[in-house]
Write an enzyme that holds these catalytic residues in place. Structure first.
Site, PDB file in Angstrom:
ATOM      1  N   ARG A 234       0.866  -1.183   0.000  1.00 12.08           N
ATOM      2  CA  ARG A 234       0.000   0.000   0.000  1.00 12.08           C
ATOM      3  C   ARG A 234       0.901   1.230   0.000  1.00 12.08           C
ATOM      4  O   ARG A 234       1.915   1.264   0.716  1.00 12.08           O
ATOM      5  CB  ARG A 234      -0.907   0.044   1.233  1.00 12.08           C
ATOM      6  CG  ARG A 234      -2.115  -0.888   1.170  1.00 12.08           C
ATOM      7  CD  ARG A 234      -3.163  -0.457   0.136  1.00 12.08           C
ATOM      8  NE  ARG A 234      -4.308  -1.351   0.069  1.00 12.08           N
ATOM      9  CZ  ARG A 234      -4.423  -2.408  -0.746  1.00 12.08           C
ATOM     10  NH1 ARG A 234      -3.447  -2.725  -1.564  1.00 12.08           N
ATOM     11  NH2 ARG A 234      -5.512  -3.140  -0.747  1.00 12.08           N
ATOM     12  N   GLU A 263      -2.540   7.565  -4.931  1.00 11.33           N
ATOM     13  CA  GLU A 263      -2.940   6.929  -6.202  1.00 11.33           C
ATOM     14  C   GLU A 263      -4.421   7.095  -6.553  1.00 11.33           C
ATOM     15  O   GLU A 263      -4.803   6.973  -7.716  1.00 11.33           O
ATOM     16  CB  GLU A 263      -2.577   5.439  -6.209  1.00 11.33           C
ATOM     17  CG  GLU A 263      -3.395   4.576  -5.265  1.00 11.33           C
ATOM     18  CD  GLU A 263      -2.975   3.104  -5.299  1.00 11.33           C
ATOM     19  OE1 GLU A 263      -1.797   2.806  -5.108  1.00 11.33           O
ATOM     20  OE2 GLU A 263      -3.866   2.257  -5.504  1.00 11.33           O
ATOM     21  N   HIS A 295      -0.850  -0.150  -9.837  1.00 10.66           N
ATOM     22  CA  HIS A 295      -1.603  -1.107  -9.004  1.00 10.66           C
ATOM     23  C   HIS A 295      -2.094  -2.299  -9.850  1.00 10.66           C
ATOM     24  O   HIS A 295      -3.286  -2.627  -9.841  1.00 10.66           O
ATOM     25  CB  HIS A 295      -2.782  -0.420  -8.300  1.00 10.66           C
ATOM     26  CG  HIS A 295      -3.101  -1.046  -6.963  1.00 10.66           C
ATOM     27  ND1 HIS A 295      -3.329  -0.311  -5.834  1.00 10.66           N
ATOM     28  CD2 HIS A 295      -3.209  -2.343  -6.591  1.00 10.66           C
ATOM     29  CE1 HIS A 295      -3.581  -1.133  -4.815  1.00 10.66           C
ATOM     30  NE2 HIS A 295      -3.516  -2.370  -5.261  1.00 10.66           N
TER      31      HIS A 295
END
Ligand code: NAD
Length: 330
Positions: A234, A263, A295
Site C-alpha cells: 500500500r 494513487e 496497481h
C-alpha cells in the site's frame, strides 16, 4: 439481488459474468465510490468495492440511508472501509482474503528484475535502434540479501521465489512463520536490522496505524547506500517525499512501486490527455532508476476469476442470510 459494482473495469466483466451466471443483477459503475457517486447505488442492496473506493463514515451513512446493507470488497485490503461505522450501522462487510498471492509476489519480483537489469531502458534503446550496453549493468540476485517486511501470504511467496534465486533472506513480522525459516533459511529479526542489512527491501504488511510511513527519512538512513526498495503493498507504507530526497542524493539505488500514497484518482485511469497535477509522482517519474506500475500486481486471469468467484459467493451468502467465510464485519 441488485448490487452496484463501483470502480468497475471492463477487464473484470467476463470473470464476473462467469461467476454470477445471472444470479444477481450487477450494476456496473465505472466511477469510484465517494459521497457524490454513492447515489448511483440507489435501489441496490449491496455494493461491490475496489481498493480506491471511499467507504468512509459519511459515505457508508449515505449508502445505508439508500438501503445498502452489504459491502462486498473485491480486494484483500480493507483500509478504505470504516469498519467501526459499518458495524454501528449494521452493515455487513466481506472481502476476498486471498485471490492470488502468487500474482502479487510474481509482480514484486518482476519489478526487482526489471529495475536491476534495466529492462525498460534496454527496451526503449532498442526501439530507437541503439544496441549499446553502456549503463545497463545489473547485479546478480544470487548471494544478495533480501529483506521482507511482512511475511504473510504474499511475503512468504516472495521469500520462496527469491530463495530460488539464491538470495539470503531476512524478515520482519509480528508473527514469524517457522516454515520460511526451515524451508528457505529466512532469518527473522527486528525492523531496523532488516533495514540495515538488506540489498533489496520489499514491503508486504497491510497499511494500518503502525505501518503508516514505515519507510521514512529515519528508516532510509539505516539502509545500505544503493538499496533497492520495492512496495507492492500500500502506498501509505512509504513517505514518498523522503524517498525522493534519497533518490536525489543517490542513496536509494532503485525504487519499484505498484502502489502510491496518492494513487486515488490517478491509478487505473487514462490521464494521458490531462495535465499531471501531482508534483510528487511527476518528480518520481523523472528518475531512471524508478519503476512505477499502476496497481496491477493483482492483475492476472487467475486472480480476476478468484476475485469474481468470491465476490459472487459473498453476495450469495448475504442473500441467503448466512455468514460468509471472508466476512470482516457482521
Ligand atoms: P497477509 O495478511 O497474509 O500478510 C500480512 C503480514 O503482515 C502478516 O504476516 C502480518 O503479521 C504482518 N504484519 C501486519 N502488521 C505488521 C506490522 N505492524 N509489523 C510487521 N508485520 C506486520 O496479507 P497478504 O495477502 O500477504 O497481503 C499483504 C498486503 O499486500 C495487503 O495488506 C495489501 O495491502 C497488499 N496487496 C497488494 C496488491 C496489489 O495489487 N498491489 C494485491 C493484494 C494485496
Amino acid at each position: 439481488m441488485k448490487a452496484a459494482v463501483f470502480s468497475f473495469h471492463k477487464f473484470e466483466k467476463p470473470f464476473l459474468e462467469k461467476a454470477n451466471q445471472s444470479r444477481h443483477e450487477l450494476v456496473y459503475i465505472d466511477t469510484r465510490l465517494n459521497l457524490s457517486s454513492s447515489a448511483f447505488a440507489a435501489g441496490c442492496k449491496a455494493v461491490c468495492l475496489f481498493v480506491n473506493d471511499d467507504a468512509s463514515e459519511k459515505v457508508l451513512q449515505s449508502l445505508n440511508e439508500s438501503g445498502i446493507k452489504f459491502v462486498a470488497l473485491r480486494s484483500a485490503g480493507f483500509n478504505n472501509v470504516n469498519l467501526k461505522k459499518a458495524k454501528e450501522l449494521g452493515m455487513r462487510v466481506a472481502r476476498v482474503p486471498a485471490y492470488s498471492p502468487y500474482a502479487v509476489a510474481e509482480h514484486t519480483v518482476a519489478l526487482m528484475l526489471a529495475l536491476n537489469r534495466k529492462l525498460m531502458r534496454a527496451h526503449n534503446r532498442i526501439a530507437e535502434g541503439n544496441f549499446s550496453l553502456d549503463g545497463l549493468t545489473g547485479f546478480d540476485m544470487n548471494g544478495k540479501t533480501a529483506g521482507i517486511i511482512g511475511t504473510g501470504k504474499i511475503g512468504s511467496l516472495v521469500a520462496k521465489i527469491l530463495s530460488g534465486f539464491g538470495c539470503n533472506l531476512i524478515g520482519y513480522d509480528q508473527y514469524p512463520n517457522d516454515e520460511l525459516v526451515t524451508k528457505y533459511g529466512l532469518q527473522y529479526t527486528d525492523f531496523k536490522t532488516v533495514c540495515k542489512n538488506s540489498d533489496i527491501l520489499t514491503l508486504h504488511t497491510p497499511l494500518n496505524d503502525e505501518t503508516k510511513y514505515l519507510i521514512n527519512r529515519n528508516s532510509i538512513e539505516l539502509m545500505k547506500a544503493g538499496v533497492m526498495l520495492i512496495n507492492t503493498s500500500r502506498g501509505g507504507l512509504v513517505n514518498t517525499r523522503d524517498v525522493i530526497d534519497a533518490l536525489k542524493s543517490g542513496y536509494i539505488g532503485y525504487f519499484g512501486i505498484d502502489v502510491y500514497e496518492e494513487e486515488e484518482g490517478l491509478f487505473f485511469e487514462d490521464h494521458s490527455e490531462d495535465i499531471l497535477k501531482d508534483d510528487v509522482i511527476a518528480r518520481l517519474m523523472t528518475f531512471r532508476n524508478v519503476l512505477i506500475t499502476s496497481h496491477q500486481a493483482f492483475l492476472t486471469q487467475t486472480a480476476l476469476q478468484n476475485i469474481a468467484d468470491t465476490t459472487i459467493y459473498n453476495l450469495d451468502c448475504f442473500e441467503k442470510n448466512v455468514e460468509c467465510k471472508s466476512e470482516i464485519v457482521n
